[in-house]
Design an enzyme around this catalytic site. Sequence first.
Site, short mmCIF file in Angstrom:
data_model
loop_
_atom_site.label_atom_id
_atom_site.label_comp_id
_atom_site.label_asym_id
_atom_site.label_seq_id
_atom_site.Cartn_x
_atom_site.Cartn_y
_atom_site.Cartn_z
N HIS A 90 18.02 23.47 17.38
CA HIS A 90 17.35 24.22 18.44
C HIS A 90 17.37 23.51 19.77
O HIS A 90 16.66 23.89 20.71
CB HIS A 90 15.93 24.59 18.03
N ASP A 150 5.04 25.18 20.46
CA ASP A 150 4.72 26.62 20.46
C ASP A 150 5.45 27.30 19.30
O ASP A 150 4.88 28.13 18.60
CB ASP A 150 5.21 27.27 21.76
N GLU A 263 -2.57 26.54 27.75
CA GLU A 263 -1.20 26.67 28.23
C GLU A 263 -1.18 27.71 29.34
O GLU A 263 -2.24 28.19 29.76
CB GLU A 263 -0.27 27.12 27.10
#
Length: 410
Positions: A90, A150, A263
């Site tokens: 990723h 996240d 956030e």
Amino acid sequence: MLIAYLDHQRQDQLQWLVSAGGSSSDEAILCALGVEEAGDVALSARDFGGVVSLWPARFLRPSTADDVARALLLAARSAGLTVAARGNGHCVGGQAMAAGGIVLDMRALGPPMSLAPGGAAVDVPGGALWSEVLEWTVRNHRMAPPSWTDYLGLTVGGTLSNGGVSGQCFRYGPQVNNVVEMDVVTTDGDRRLCSASINSDLFFAVLGGLGQFGVITRARLALLPAPKMVRWRRVVYADLETFASDAEWLVTQPDASAFNYVEGFAFLNDASDPASGWNSVPILPGSAFDPADFLAAAAASVLYCLELALYYDDRVADRVDEREEELLRRLRYVRAAEFSADVGYVAFLSRVAPVEAEARARGTWATPHPWLNVFISASNIVDFDRNVFKRVLLGGIGGPMLVYPLRRSR
Ligand SMILES: Cc1cc2nc3c(=O)[nH]c(=O)nc-3n(C[C@H](O)[C@H](O)[C@H](O)COP(=O)(O)OP(=O)(O)OC[C@H]3O[C@@H](n4cnc5c(N)ncnc54)[C@H](O)[C@@H]3O)c2cc1C
């Protein structure tokens, strides 16, 4: 046991690798492992970024730390042969690839997770996904690591090689701050235990070391009791100055009275962009949002959303309404431009999974992602907003534009 997947067109590179590898025992190891799986080699030449593609000579799937050590030893003995550990691929710039070299697929590495002696930490293999860590620790022990990313489809070894940041960072620091010890295979094929007090140079080099100092085969992660529920809220701001000053105030509150998660993101004052427009703001699917209901017609083209969470077990006993109200009262968001939901802790931490499912359905998950993460000092954030959010990114980026404060002290 190492299992190798080899593309037909890479046979020539294998021959080179085996001859470069030297000893007949290495050759025997490699030859005994050969299982051809063209699709898997293609996987190792791809990452989430989709902008770099480098073909390895071998894509190996180690299941033990000894397998990793054998592969690194082989590379150490070969001139110019590179090795890259691949977590879940990723990264966005080919960091987990090795042109003409060996890619190690860390996902099959064992042994399975176990509670560390004393019960305040968990031992996880380097290739475990954070979603697997969450599921295992909460289901079996009602405990969880304090600091997350996240998105949880990332591996422990992959984010510990980078940092691992999310909305819990202002309290607990990034994921690299919450590691008790690690087993690492160094580039000469040695297996070494390291922590802040044992082989500390190695420990601090590997954490955030971009995979350049060794391969993490096991990490011992600190645990805290997992809450049952989360009050999750999003509130909207019309300008960055107010948004940033409220966010900075929130992350400097004493832990006992602060939110557990802070956030935020910038979004476009636009209904047509599903990933970075109004529709990215509501928490529950199906909630409608039109800034015209709350904001003047002349509202800016870029708006801001603060995302907050308060953990609790029992809404009344933990005084969650009162505690939240006490904090919200001090904030200067656009009143009524707010969304909230009470969700389970696992559902909250897994909140990007439905976003992923939608993006896959739209076909945007697999498109190139030339993503950028930057850390900006507080004194420059207003300039950044003026020049980047409001000029360069005015048309959106087809994805989230996260922006949130961290504390150097954590
Ligand atoms: C959708 C999405 C959401 C994201 N959200 C966040 C977020 O909220 N917070 C955040 O901090 N980051 C986030 N990231 C970035 C993420 O941390 C990095 O992409 C990181 O690369 C993790 O991915 P991975 O586990 O797939 O590792 P890979 O991309 O496979 O590898 C990343 C690097 O780590 C090395 N590596 C992998 N495993 C090991 C190991 N066991 N030992 C040593 N080195 C290893 C690789 O060689 C490479 O250099 C996100 C990325 C995506 C795509």
